[in-house]
Design a protein around this motif. Sequence first.
Motif, PDB file in Angstrom:
ATOM      1  N   UNK A   3       1.135  -8.381   6.755  1.00 29.35           N
ATOM      2  CA  UNK A   3       1.739  -7.042   6.642  1.00 29.35           C
ATOM      3  C   UNK A   3       2.699  -6.996   5.457  1.00 29.35           C
ATOM      4  N   UNK A   4       3.531  -8.040   5.350  1.00 28.84           N
ATOM      5  CA  UNK A   4       4.511  -8.099   4.253  1.00 28.84           C
ATOM      6  C   UNK A   4       3.796  -8.182   2.916  1.00 28.84           C
ATOM      7  N   UNK A   5       2.754  -9.007   2.848  1.00 29.19           N
ATOM      8  CA  UNK A   5       1.990  -9.137   1.595  1.00 29.19           C
ATOM      9  C   UNK A   5       1.390  -7.799   1.170  1.00 29.19           C
ATOM     10  N   UNK A   6       0.799  -7.091   2.125  1.00 29.64           N
ATOM     11  CA  UNK A   6       0.200  -5.782   1.816  1.00 29.64           C
ATOM     12  C   UNK A   6       1.263  -4.781   1.365  1.00 29.64           C
ATOM     13  N   UNK A   7       2.400  -4.786   2.063  1.00 31.09           N
ATOM     14  CA  UNK A   7       3.497  -3.879   1.682  1.00 31.09           C
ATOM     15  C   UNK A   7       3.973  -4.193   0.264  1.00 31.09           C
ATOM     16  N   UNK A  25      -3.124  -0.241   0.091  1.00 33.80           N
ATOM     17  CA  UNK A  25      -2.324  -1.359   0.618  1.00 33.80           C
ATOM     18  C   UNK A  25      -1.326  -0.878   1.664  1.00 33.80           C
ATOM     19  N   UNK A  26      -0.661   0.239   1.396  1.00 29.50           N
ATOM     20  CA  UNK A  26       0.309   0.757   2.365  1.00 29.50           C
ATOM     21  C   UNK A  26      -0.388   1.164   3.675  1.00 29.50           C
ATOM     22  N   UNK A  27      -1.525   1.845   3.561  1.00 27.33           N
ATOM     23  CA  UNK A  27      -2.230   2.297   4.768  1.00 27.33           C
ATOM     24  C   UNK A  27      -2.746   1.108   5.579  1.00 27.33           C
ATOM     25  N   UNK A  45       6.630   1.359   4.384  1.00 31.66           N
ATOM     26  CA  UNK A  45       5.279   1.834   4.051  1.00 31.66           C
ATOM     27  C   UNK A  45       5.213   3.356   4.031  1.00 31.66           C
ATOM     28  N   UNK A  46       5.852   3.988   5.010  1.00 29.08           N
ATOM     29  CA  UNK A  46       5.835   5.465   5.038  1.00 29.08           C
ATOM     30  C   UNK A  46       6.574   6.043   3.829  1.00 29.08           C
ATOM     31  N   UNK A  47       7.686   5.459   3.473  1.00 30.07           N
ATOM     32  CA  UNK A  47       8.400   5.924   2.269  1.00 30.07           C
ATOM     33  C   UNK A  47       7.550   5.707   1.022  1.00 30.07           C
ATOM     34  N   UNK A  48       6.838   4.555   0.985  1.00 28.44           N
ATOM     35  CA  UNK A  48       5.959   4.286  -0.148  1.00 28.44           C
ATOM     36  C   UNK A  48       4.845   5.310  -0.245  1.00 28.44           C
ATOM     37  N   UNK A  49       4.249   5.643   0.908  1.00 26.57           N
ATOM     38  CA  UNK A  49       3.201   6.668   0.921  1.00 26.57           C
ATOM     39  C   UNK A  49       3.751   8.032   0.498  1.00 26.57           C
ATOM     40  N   UNK A  50       4.976   8.317   0.909  1.00 24.39           N
ATOM     41  CA  UNK A  50       5.615   9.569   0.498  1.00 24.39           C
ATOM     42  C   UNK A  50       5.754   9.649  -1.007  1.00 24.39           C
ATOM     43  N   UNK A  51       6.129   8.519  -1.633  1.00 22.87           N
ATOM     44  CA  UNK A  51       6.267   8.497  -3.093  1.00 22.87           C
ATOM     45  C   UNK A  51       4.905   8.699  -3.766  1.00 22.87           C
TER      46      UNK A  51
END
Length: 205
Positions: A3-7, A25-27, A45-51
Amino acid sequence: GQIICLKNLGEIYLQKEDYPQALQKYERSLEINQEFQSKRLMITSYNGLGQIYTKQHNTAKAIENYRHAQSLAQGSGIRPALQMSYQGLATVYGDMKDYANAYHFQQLSNTLKDSIFNAENTNKIANLRVHYETERKENEIKLLQNEKDLGYAHRNMLALGLVCGLVVLGLAFNRQRLKVQKDREIHAAQNALAENEIRNRQERE
């Protein structure tokens, strides 16, 4: 670990502006995290997807993901992530020309940012105070130890001086005793010589 690697990969692709890869990767990170429910990683991840959706001008998806991050961050008390969600929502609403919401979330972001900054400064000051007090106490202990060592040295010097003084007095006393003894021997010899001379005169007469 996965999970950390994907994030982390999502963050790297986001910085490189490779939005499709970052999105994937985030999804995937969120999908795997449904089993483990790590709130901190989900918020990131949600903040990353928001960006990503903000960059792609998909405002509805951006708001949806920032809202997820906001809700989780508020429930978990993770203030830096919450501030990022507020700032993201302010940006999205600004892009939509919804200035009322943009202003609202910008104010929330600024207030929380100031609060985090003040808390960090307070912690830094507290840590500096602890370090200062610790160093001061260590210096006091060193000073006391030095004074103690000087006390020992002073006592040793006094003891050495006393011993030397006693030795000198002993030598002087012994020398005086020998002198007196020598004077007595000389006086006895002179008396014996005088008596012998008187005796010889009497015999001659």
